[in-house]
Design an enzyme around this catalytic site. Structure first.
Site, PDB file in Angstrom:
ATOM      1  N   ASP A  11       0.847  -1.199   0.000  1.00  0.00           N
ATOM      2  CA  ASP A  11       0.000   0.000   0.000  1.00  0.00           C
ATOM      3  C   ASP A  11       0.881   1.247   0.000  1.00  0.00           C
ATOM      4  O   ASP A  11       1.688   1.443   0.923  1.00  0.00           O
ATOM      5  CB  ASP A  11      -0.889  -0.024   1.249  1.00  0.00           C
ATOM      6  N   ASP A 105      -3.420   2.579  -5.668  1.00  0.00           N
ATOM      7  CA  ASP A 105      -2.288   2.665  -4.749  1.00  0.00           C
ATOM      8  C   ASP A 105      -2.105   1.437  -3.862  1.00  0.00           C
ATOM      9  O   ASP A 105      -1.328   1.476  -2.911  1.00  0.00           O
ATOM     10  CB  ASP A 105      -2.417   3.907  -3.865  1.00  0.00           C
ATOM     11  N   GLU A 106      -2.791   0.342  -4.157  1.00  0.00           N
ATOM     12  CA  GLU A 106      -2.600  -0.852  -3.337  1.00  0.00           C
ATOM     13  C   GLU A 106      -2.853  -2.110  -4.152  1.00  0.00           C
ATOM     14  O   GLU A 106      -3.649  -2.113  -5.092  1.00  0.00           O
ATOM     15  CB  GLU A 106      -3.507  -0.832  -2.101  1.00  0.00           C
TER      16      GLU A 106
END
Length: 393
Positions: A11, A105-106
């Site tokens: 993350d 973003d993860e």
């Protein structure tokens, strides 16, 4: 030889705000808020420096600025975030072909059976943040466990820049002290039911039998009981595809100006079409969302017989929907948005047998996309949307 599952959840830390600090060293180390500046704007991301003052994502921007008056506010730059996201995913694919992106973003990375190639998974988990920083200049946190659920919880516990390893035989002990609100699917309403029945922490579920939890909470409690034990057999979905692509805008003040609303919709469908082509999809369904000043939300949609990624064809559908809505009686709007769904992989046959006009429009889109890729998304627009380049986001 059978390997025990080893899943990493990676993350990026405060992604949008960190991207702004990366591109502007002058604001590195200072509170940064990403979002619009209007009275109805919300915080899309807050840097860790801003979080120290109580700022967080989804907070009204006016409230965040009261908490941290000296924070630097930057508008979102979605094209830049997507660029960094693509580079981030490329780094993760260096460690495993099995990568499931959850958002920009993860992602989950399946490290099962990679020991011979990469070494001990715990060591690999420590290497991932180094590689990510070397490639894109951003920091990330990593959780490593035997399941997706536990890995995701682990990555969140020591942010930013944390690496948390949960050995398989320590899973229940790791989960035991955590608050019940961390269980997937337990929202505010369910949380009250859990607490009313005496389930405050994971350990409370662990100590009860599965049958007792089901009697107390119904069938929904069965999954919660399993997760509390660390039981989560879901596999990764490497080719997880977008179900829809959309864009929305909230206005500083309600508007019933049809010309303005149409111009905003044009900008939105252009952005949606660009993303559609980047992901090599075509869409069958177009949806327009209207939210009035009284917070009443309605959606209108239409579906095509043949999926398309051509901007002009998608815009034609948007116009038809908007005109039907306007004929029914225009009301002041605080938010308007457009999305496409019913996504299908773009097939060569869709372009080979397209009508001549559609082929011409597709060539125009291709040229426009190349111009934007080189000079930025604002470099070229359809004329009716040009006057709104500085519209609030």
């Amino acid at each position: 030889m059978t390997h025990r599952r080893t899943i990493a959840h990676v993350d990026l830390d405060a992604f949008f705000a960190s991207a702004e600090q990366l591109d502007d060293p002058a604001i590195a180390g200072v509170p940064v808020l990403v979002g619009g500046s209007g009275p109805r704007s919300v915080v899309a991301a807050a840097s860790y420096e801003a979080r120290a003052f109580g700022c967080h994502s989804a907070m009204p921007m006016v409230e965040a600025k009261r908490c941290c008056p000296h924070a630097v506010v930057r508008p979102p730059r979605n094209a830049r975030y997507r660029e960094l996201s693509a580079q981030f995913m490329q780094v993760l694919h260096q460690f495993s072909p099995l990568v499931e992106a959850l958002s920009v973003d993860e992602a989950f990375v399946d490290l099962t059976g990679t020991q011979r190639l990469l070494g001990d998974p715990a060591q690999t988990a420590g290497t991932i943040p180094i590689r990510v920083f070397e490639a894109i200049g951003l920091h990330c946190s990593v959780g490593l466990a035997s399941s997706k659920f536990v890995a995701k919880i682990a990555s969140d516990l020591k942010k930013p820049r944390g690496v948390v390893i949960v050995p398989f035989d320590e899973t229940r002990a790791f989960l035991a002290p955590l608050d019940i609100a961390r269980i997937w699917g337990v929202g505010p309403v369910a949380e009250k039911r859990f607490r009313a029945r005496g389930y405050q922490r994971f350990s409370d579920l662990q100590c009860a039998s599965e049958e007792q939890v089901v009697r107390d909470l119904g069938e929904g409690g069965r999954q919660a009981w399993k997760l509390a034990q660390g039981i989560d057999d879901r596999s990764l979905e490497p080719e997880r595809a977008s179900k829809s692509i959309g864009q929305e805008q909230t206005f500083d003040s309600d508007t019933a100006d049809c010309e303005r609303l149409r111009a905003v919709l044009l900008q939105q469908i252009e952005q949606v079409a660009i993303r559609l082509r980047q992901q090599e999809f075509a869409a069958r369904t177009v949806t327009v969302k209207f939210r009035s000043g009284k917070f009443e939300t309605s959606t209108k949609r239409t579906s095509r017989a043949i999926a398309t990624d051509v901007t002009s064809e998608l815009w034609s559908e948007v116009c038809a929907i908007f005109d039907r809505w306007a004929r029914a009686g225009v009301v002041p709007i605080r938010l308007i948005g457009v999305s496409v769904s019913g996504l299908e992989p773009l097939q060569d046959s869709a372009t080979l047998f397209a009508e001549p006009e559609a082929q011409r429009q597709r060539r125009l889109d291709s040229v426009a996309d190349r111009v934007r890729a080189r000079f930025g998304v604002e470099a070229i627009r359809r004329a009716s949307g040009a006057s709104l380049r500085s519209a609030p986001q």
